[in-house]
Design a protein around this motif. Structure first.
Motif, mmCIF file in Angstrom:
data_model
loop_
_atom_site.group_PDB
_atom_site.id
_atom_site.type_symbol
_atom_site.label_atom_id
_atom_site.label_comp_id
_atom_site.label_asym_id
_atom_site.label_seq_id
_atom_site.Cartn_x
_atom_site.Cartn_y
_atom_site.Cartn_z
ATOM 1 N N UNK A 1 79.405 31.736 62.861
ATOM 2 C CA UNK A 1 78.487 30.714 63.360
ATOM 3 C C UNK A 1 78.411 30.795 64.878
ATOM 4 N N UNK A 2 77.440 30.085 65.447
ATOM 5 C CA UNK A 2 77.338 29.958 66.895
ATOM 6 C C UNK A 2 77.261 28.478 67.244
ATOM 7 N N UNK A 3 77.441 28.172 68.514
ATOM 8 C CA UNK A 3 77.397 26.779 68.949
ATOM 9 C C UNK A 3 76.027 26.151 68.695
ATOM 10 N N UNK A 4 74.966 26.978 68.686
ATOM 11 C CA UNK A 4 73.606 26.460 68.478
ATOM 12 C C UNK A 4 73.291 26.241 67.008
ATOM 13 N N UNK A 5 74.169 26.706 66.115
ATOM 14 C CA UNK A 5 73.925 26.544 64.694
ATOM 15 C C UNK A 5 73.386 27.782 64.018
ATOM 16 N N UNK A 6 73.097 28.849 64.782
ATOM 17 C CA UNK A 6 72.644 30.099 64.177
ATOM 18 C C UNK A 6 73.821 30.782 63.478
ATOM 19 N N UNK B 1 68.365 33.913 63.775
ATOM 20 C CA UNK B 1 67.910 32.727 64.493
ATOM 21 C C UNK B 1 67.741 31.522 63.563
ATOM 22 N N UNK B 2 67.897 31.755 62.251
ATOM 23 C CA UNK B 2 67.865 30.631 61.310
ATOM 24 C C UNK B 2 69.101 29.778 61.539
ATOM 25 N N UNK B 3 68.945 28.469 61.578
ATOM 26 C CA UNK B 3 70.068 27.583 61.864
ATOM 27 C C UNK B 3 70.933 27.331 60.632
ATOM 28 N N UNK B 4 70.409 27.643 59.449
ATOM 29 C CA UNK B 4 71.117 27.258 58.239
ATOM 30 C C UNK B 4 71.956 28.372 57.634
ATOM 31 N N UNK B 5 71.374 29.526 57.473
ATOM 32 C CA UNK B 5 72.064 30.602 56.765
ATOM 33 C C UNK B 5 71.717 31.948 57.390
ATOM 34 N N UNK B 6 72.618 32.903 57.226
ATOM 35 C CA UNK B 6 72.338 34.262 57.664
ATOM 36 C C UNK B 6 71.398 34.919 56.669
ATOM 37 N N UNK B 7 70.307 35.499 57.144
ATOM 38 C CA UNK B 7 69.340 36.153 56.276
ATOM 39 C C UNK B 7 69.533 37.662 56.300
ATOM 40 N N UNK B 8 69.365 38.280 55.147
ATOM 41 C CA UNK B 8 69.522 39.721 55.018
ATOM 42 C C UNK B 8 68.301 40.274 54.294
ATOM 43 N N UNK B 9 67.823 41.424 54.730
ATOM 44 C CA UNK B 9 66.675 42.053 54.075
ATOM 45 C C UNK B 9 67.002 42.347 52.611
ATOM 46 N N UNK C 1 58.253 30.610 63.902
ATOM 47 C CA UNK C 1 58.990 31.870 63.946
ATOM 48 C C UNK C 1 58.800 32.612 62.633
ATOM 49 N N UNK C 2 58.396 33.855 62.691
ATOM 50 C CA UNK C 2 58.149 34.632 61.490
ATOM 51 C C UNK C 2 59.449 35.231 60.985
ATOM 52 N N UNK C 3 59.532 35.556 59.666
ATOM 53 C CA UNK C 3 60.757 36.149 59.141
ATOM 54 C C UNK C 3 61.150 37.433 59.845
ATOM 55 N N UNK C 4 60.164 38.227 60.341
ATOM 56 C CA UNK C 4 60.482 39.490 60.985
ATOM 57 C C UNK C 4 61.206 39.300 62.305
ATOM 58 N N UNK C 5 61.123 38.083 62.897
ATOM 59 C CA UNK C 5 61.774 37.834 64.184
ATOM 60 C C UNK C 5 63.096 37.105 64.026
ATOM 61 N N UNK C 6 63.599 37.003 62.820
ATOM 62 C CA UNK C 6 64.800 36.217 62.579
ATOM 63 C C UNK C 6 66.067 36.894 63.087
ATOM 64 N N UNK C 7 66.090 38.226 63.134
ATOM 65 C CA UNK C 7 67.322 38.929 63.446
ATOM 66 C C UNK C 7 67.281 39.569 64.825
ATOM 67 N N UNK C 8 68.405 39.540 65.514
ATOM 68 C CA UNK C 8 68.560 40.269 66.765
ATOM 69 C C UNK C 8 69.935 40.915 66.771
#
Length: 233
Positions: free
Chosen positions: A78-83, A113-121, A1-8
């Motif tokens: 958080x979500x149940x999947x860890x995102x 979609x990262x399971x560990x931390x929320x990513x921000x530009x 998964x590329x960094x550009x696809x991390x956010x929805x």
């Protein structure tokens, strides 16, 4: 998964309510940030007022907010999947109970979609300097793409040659340069190396805890990015 696809972006009211409802069912707090306050506070959602478009939350240790004032907030959940997801809106204090607050229901969620931390530009002016293993060469400078409390991703330019590290290994010593302010990060773990056109996106994480100064910077970036978004929406 590329960094550009991390956010929805989730903007369905039903889905937004479902994400927040999981926190109520599991008694998992949101990481609440608001106004000009540094840091974050654990906030437990205890109920919803659908008619008013608000949710009730209990959060201890929050600096005083005037009961008639509405202040912008951002909250990492958080979500149940860890995102992870980030919500934003307005927060107001309960006049009768200083630990009780009303938060407006967010109109959308940014989901990582990262399971560990929320990513921000990362904003402009953030660069990572890798110490060159050859003392006769200058440090290699990479633009920072995104940041999270667990690490960051950078762009490795073709003219920098082949990195001296590989996926799963440790990087060279790194210094995060925020305009005129350096933050020494030491060696980082290479989580991924993803080729995008002629560039390479490199994800980096901390083997041990991140420096406190880095964590404060990331929270400030996340808060500023999303509070500006809601104030201009």
């Amino acid at each position: 998964m590329t960094p550009s696809s991390l956010l929805s972006k989730i903007d369905s009211p039903f889905e937004v309510r479902r994400y927040l409802g999981w926190h109520v069912e599991q008694r998992v707090p949101l990481r609440l940030m608001f106004g000009l306050n540094e840091g974050h506070f654990p906030a437990y959602v205890v109920g919803f007022d659908e008619a008013a478009g608000t949710m009730d939350a209990v959060c201890m240790g929050v600096p005083d907010i005037q009961s008639n004032a509405a202040v912008s907030y951002a909250a990492i959940g958080s979500t149940a999947s860890g995102a992870r997801f980030l919500a934003s809106g307005q927060i107001s204090a309960d006049a009768a109970d200083r630990d009780s607050f009303k938060l407006s229901l967010p109109r959308w969620l940014d989901v990582s979609q990262s399971r560990d931390c929320y990513r921000c530009e990362a904003p402009a002016g953030h660069f990572l300097h890798f110490s060159s293993p050859d003392p006769h060469l200058n440090d290699i400078i990479c633009k920072v793409k995104n940041v999270s409390l667990g690490g960051l991703a950078v762009e490795w330019e073709p003219h920098a040659g082949t990195p001296s590290f590989s996926e799963g290994s440790q990087s060279d010593d790194a210094v995060l340069q925020v305009r005129e302010r350096p933050i020494h990060l030491g060696k980082l773990r290479v989580a991924h190396m993803t080729h995008e056109a002629r560039r390479c996106a490199i994800g980096l994480t901390f083997d041990r805890g991140a420096p406190q100064e880095f964590g404060s910077l990331v929270l400030a970036i996340q808060r500023a990015h999303h509070l500006v978004t809601i104030n201009h929406d």
